[in-house]
Motif scaffolding. Sequence first.
Motif, PDB file in Angstrom:
ATOM      1  N   TYR A  74     -15.983  25.694 -73.340  1.00 14.53           N
ATOM      2  CA  TYR A  74     -14.905  24.714 -73.170  1.00 14.53           C
ATOM      3  C   TYR A  74     -15.080  24.222 -71.732  1.00 14.53           C
ATOM      4  O   TYR A  74     -14.709  24.941 -70.797  1.00 14.53           O
ATOM      5  CB  TYR A  74     -13.539  25.369 -73.327  1.00 14.53           C
TER       6      TYR A  74
ATOM      7  N   PHE B 121     -16.121  26.745 -68.976  1.00  9.16           N
ATOM      8  CA  PHE B 121     -15.799  28.103 -69.414  1.00  9.16           C
ATOM      9  C   PHE B 121     -16.584  28.478 -70.659  1.00  9.16           C
ATOM     10  O   PHE B 121     -16.572  27.753 -71.660  1.00  9.16           O
ATOM     11  CB  PHE B 121     -14.295  28.223 -69.687  1.00  9.16           C
TER      12      PHE B 121
ATOM     13  N   ALA C  20     -16.786  30.589 -73.751  1.00  5.57           N
ATOM     14  CA  ALA C  20     -15.911  31.409 -74.599  1.00  5.57           C
ATOM     15  C   ALA C  20     -16.718  32.336 -75.510  1.00  5.57           C
ATOM     16  O   ALA C  20     -16.249  33.421 -75.852  1.00  5.57           O
ATOM     17  CB  ALA C  20     -15.005  30.513 -75.431  1.00  5.57           C
TER      18      ALA C  20
ATOM     19  N   ALA D 144      -8.807  41.380 -79.292  1.00  2.00           N
ATOM     20  CA  ALA D 144      -7.536  41.120 -78.625  1.00  2.00           C
ATOM     21  C   ALA D 144      -7.324  39.612 -78.455  1.00  2.00           C
ATOM     22  O   ALA D 144      -8.227  38.811 -78.732  1.00  2.00           O
ATOM     23  CB  ALA D 144      -7.533  41.799 -77.252  1.00  2.00           C
ATOM     24  N   ASN D 145      -6.160  39.228 -77.992  1.00  2.00           N
ATOM     25  CA  ASN D 145      -5.886  37.821 -77.680  1.00  2.00           C
ATOM     26  C   ASN D 145      -6.921  37.320 -76.684  1.00  2.00           C
ATOM     27  O   ASN D 145      -7.204  37.988 -75.693  1.00  2.00           O
ATOM     28  CB  ASN D 145      -4.486  37.661 -77.061  1.00  2.00           C
ATOM     29  N   GLY D 146      -7.479  36.169 -76.971  1.00  2.00           N
ATOM     30  CA  GLY D 146      -8.436  35.574 -76.048  1.00  2.00           C
ATOM     31  C   GLY D 146      -9.860  36.091 -76.207  1.00  2.00           C
ATOM     32  O   GLY D 146     -10.758  35.686 -75.468  1.00  2.00           O
ATOM     33  N   ALA D 147     -10.100  36.978 -77.161  1.00  2.00           N
ATOM     34  CA  ALA D 147     -11.441  37.554 -77.342  1.00  2.00           C
ATOM     35  C   ALA D 147     -12.440  36.511 -77.841  1.00  2.00           C
ATOM     36  O   ALA D 147     -13.649  36.643 -77.624  1.00  2.00           O
ATOM     37  CB  ALA D 147     -11.384  38.731 -78.310  1.00  2.00           C
ATOM     38  N   GLY D 148     -11.914  35.473 -78.531  1.00  2.00           N
ATOM     39  CA  GLY D 148     -12.811  34.424 -79.016  1.00  2.00           C
ATOM     40  C   GLY D 148     -12.826  34.284 -80.536  1.00  2.00           C
ATOM     41  O   GLY D 148     -13.687  33.593 -81.087  1.00  2.00           O
ATOM     42  N   LYS D 149     -11.859  34.890 -81.217  1.00  2.00           N
ATOM     43  CA  LYS D 149     -11.833  34.840 -82.681  1.00  2.00           C
ATOM     44  C   LYS D 149     -11.706  33.392 -83.182  1.00  2.00           C
ATOM     45  O   LYS D 149     -12.501  32.938 -84.005  1.00  2.00           O
ATOM     46  CB  LYS D 149     -10.669  35.685 -83.226  1.00  2.00           C
ATOM     47  N   SER D 150     -10.707  32.677 -82.660  1.00  2.00           N
ATOM     48  CA  SER D 150     -10.520  31.294 -83.130  1.00  2.00           C
ATOM     49  C   SER D 150     -11.706  30.433 -82.748  1.00  2.00           C
ATOM     50  O   SER D 150     -12.084  29.523 -83.500  1.00  2.00           O
ATOM     51  CB  SER D 150      -9.224  30.703 -82.550  1.00  2.00           C
ATOM     52  N   SER D 151     -12.299  30.719 -81.596  1.00  2.00           N
ATOM     53  CA  SER D 151     -13.487  29.959 -81.191  1.00  2.00           C
ATOM     54  C   SER D 151     -14.599  30.135 -82.213  1.00  2.00           C
ATOM     55  O   SER D 151     -15.311  29.179 -82.549  1.00  2.00           O
ATOM     56  CB  SER D 151     -13.954  30.417 -79.807  1.00  2.00           C
TER      57      SER D 151
ATOM     58  N   GLU E 183      -5.629  28.911 -87.523  1.00  2.00           N
ATOM     59  CA  GLU E 183      -4.538  29.667 -86.907  1.00  2.00           C
ATOM     60  C   GLU E 183      -3.322  28.754 -86.768  1.00  2.00           C
ATOM     61  O   GLU E 183      -3.429  27.587 -86.456  1.00  2.00           O
ATOM     62  CB  GLU E 183      -5.001  30.122 -85.520  1.00  2.00           C
TER      63      GLU E 183
ATOM     64  N   GLU F  11      -6.078  34.602 -88.621  1.00  2.00           N
ATOM     65  CA  GLU F  11      -4.785  35.264 -88.440  1.00  2.00           C
ATOM     66  C   GLU F  11      -3.711  34.756 -89.415  1.00  2.00           C
ATOM     67  O   GLU F  11      -2.668  34.254 -88.999  1.00  2.00           O
ATOM     68  CB  GLU F  11      -4.311  35.097 -86.992  1.00  2.00           C
TER      69      GLU F  11
ATOM     70  N   GLN G  69      -4.857  40.638 -86.325  1.00  2.00           N
ATOM     71  CA  GLN G  69      -4.369  41.530 -85.272  1.00  2.00           C
ATOM     72  C   GLN G  69      -3.987  42.889 -85.870  1.00  2.00           C
ATOM     73  O   GLN G  69      -4.059  43.905 -85.203  1.00  2.00           O
ATOM     74  CB  GLN G  69      -3.136  40.928 -84.585  1.00  2.00           C
TER      75      GLN G  69
HETATM   76  N1  ATP Z   1      -9.390  24.306 -75.831  1.00  2.00           N
HETATM   77  C1  ATP Z   1      -9.682  25.242 -74.912  1.00  2.00           C
HETATM   78  N2  ATP Z   1      -9.972  24.907 -73.640  1.00  2.00           N
HETATM   79  C2  ATP Z   1     -10.300  25.841 -72.728  1.00  2.00           C
HETATM   80  N3  ATP Z   1     -10.358  27.166 -72.976  1.00  2.00           N
HETATM   81  C3  ATP Z   1     -10.072  27.556 -74.230  1.00  2.00           C
HETATM   82  C4  ATP Z   1      -9.717  26.626 -75.251  1.00  2.00           C
HETATM   83  N4  ATP Z   1      -9.485  27.305 -76.387  1.00  2.00           N
HETATM   84  C5  ATP Z   1      -9.686  28.608 -76.081  1.00  2.00           C
HETATM   85  N5  ATP Z   1     -10.030  28.763 -74.801  1.00  2.00           N
HETATM   86  C6  ATP Z   1     -10.354  30.019 -74.116  1.00  2.00           C
HETATM   87  O1  ATP Z   1     -11.395  30.682 -74.838  1.00  2.00           O
HETATM   88  C7  ATP Z   1     -11.152  32.078 -74.934  1.00  2.00           C
HETATM   89  C8  ATP Z   1     -11.131  32.490 -76.388  1.00  2.00           C
HETATM   90  O2  ATP Z   1     -10.017  31.876 -77.022  1.00  2.00           O
HETATM   91  P1  ATP Z   1      -9.754  32.024 -78.591  1.00  2.00           P
HETATM   92  O3  ATP Z   1      -8.636  31.119 -78.934  1.00  2.00           O
HETATM   93  O4  ATP Z   1     -11.028  31.861 -79.306  1.00  2.00           O
HETATM   94  O5  ATP Z   1      -9.291  33.555 -78.672  1.00  2.00           O
HETATM   95  P2  ATP Z   1      -8.654  34.368 -79.899  1.00  2.00           P
HETATM   96  O6  ATP Z   1      -9.447  35.623 -80.043  1.00  2.00           O
HETATM   97  O7  ATP Z   1      -8.541  33.487 -81.075  1.00  2.00           O
HETATM   98  O8  ATP Z   1      -7.213  34.742 -79.337  1.00  2.00           O
HETATM   99  P3  ATP Z   1      -5.813  34.891 -80.127  1.00  2.00           P
HETATM  100  O9  ATP Z   1      -5.817  36.251 -80.733  1.00  2.00           O
HETATM  101  O10 ATP Z   1      -4.797  34.795 -79.040  1.00  2.00           O
HETATM  102  O11 ATP Z   1      -5.705  33.796 -81.119  1.00  2.00           O
HETATM  103  C9  ATP Z   1      -9.834  32.338 -74.196  1.00  2.00           C
HETATM  104  O12 ATP Z   1     -10.126  32.787 -72.904  1.00  2.00           O
HETATM  105  C10 ATP Z   1      -9.170  30.966 -74.142  1.00  2.00           C
HETATM  106  O13 ATP Z   1      -8.378  30.833 -72.987  1.00  2.00           O
END
Ligand code: ATP
Length: 235
Positions: free
Chosen positions: A11, A14, A16, A35-42, A83, A161, A193
């Motif tokens: 991103y 950054f 991810a 965990a939150n922010g691990a990158g699952k949605s990415s 999500e 999720e 989760q």
């Molecule tokens: N659009 C974006 N722009 C910049 N950084 C992003 C963006 N989307 C996600 N991130 C960053 O990428 C990393 C992974 O985010 P992601 O949403 O994939 O995590 P996640 O595992 O799905 O978390 P959650 O359990 O909270 O849904 C995080 O550090 C987040 O801050």
Amino acid sequence: MLQLENVSLHYGAFRALHGVSLHADEGELVVLLGANGAGKSSIFLTASGLLKPSGGRIRLRGKDMTSAKPARWVQQGLVLCPEGRKLFPGMSVLKNLMLGAYVHRRDRKGNAKLLEEVFDLFPILREKKDQAAGSLSGGQQQMVAIGRALMGRPQALLLDEPSLGLAPLVVKQVLEVIQRINRAGTTVLLAEQNAYAALQIAHRAYVLEGGRIVMEGRREELLGHDAIRRAYIGA
Ligand SMILES: Nc1ncnc2c1ncn2[C@@H]1O[C@H](COP(=O)(O)OP(=O)(O)OP(=O)(O)O)[C@@H](O)[C@H]1O
Ligand SMILES: [Mg+2]
């Protein structure tokens, strides 16, 4: 069925995802823990064609989909249930469901039959089909989101999720439905989760930390190790 090979995602500056490799074979139910922010949605956004990876390849049934457009992914049988549901709250339940069938809109008969199957899976949605989706409870809205994904006729279904914010009993019901969908032949990749509950229905799981896969294994392997259980599953 679905294969990520060394996938990276940025991103802006950054990073991810750091070279993620994972696969879900035909008929498998694979869980993605982290965990939150691990990158699952990415991973989900990249694996469904909505975000383009900065490195690596994504294959669907062996076919390289890395640069294909999102609609093409649905045509090829891969459907994302994102999500946070992403419903259209002012539109009826029925219209929300039918949006999922958009790429198959010419096959009206097939869609009508599939709609009945979705209503059989979630009988409450049949009752509420003419109500605004935004007026439903959280669990019911999640059923609409899953139902809408099913209307896309997935061979591989990505669920990000689906139980977020739901009461424990509803979480259990949602996971049971996901298991039923999988047993009917759909390959499932599921982010959860509720790690322990999700592992109960999974064949395999990956654990994601800071955008990297740090562990993978079959359900029995992950549940069978005390240290792994304590560190990643919390049960
Ligand atoms: N659009 C974006 N722009 C910049 N950084 C992003 C963006 N989307 C996600 N991130 C960053 O990428 C990393 C992974 O985010 P992601 O949403 O994939 O995590 P996640 O595992 O799905 O978390 P959650 O359990 O909270 O849904 C995080 O550090 C987040 O801050
Ligand atoms: Mg997420």
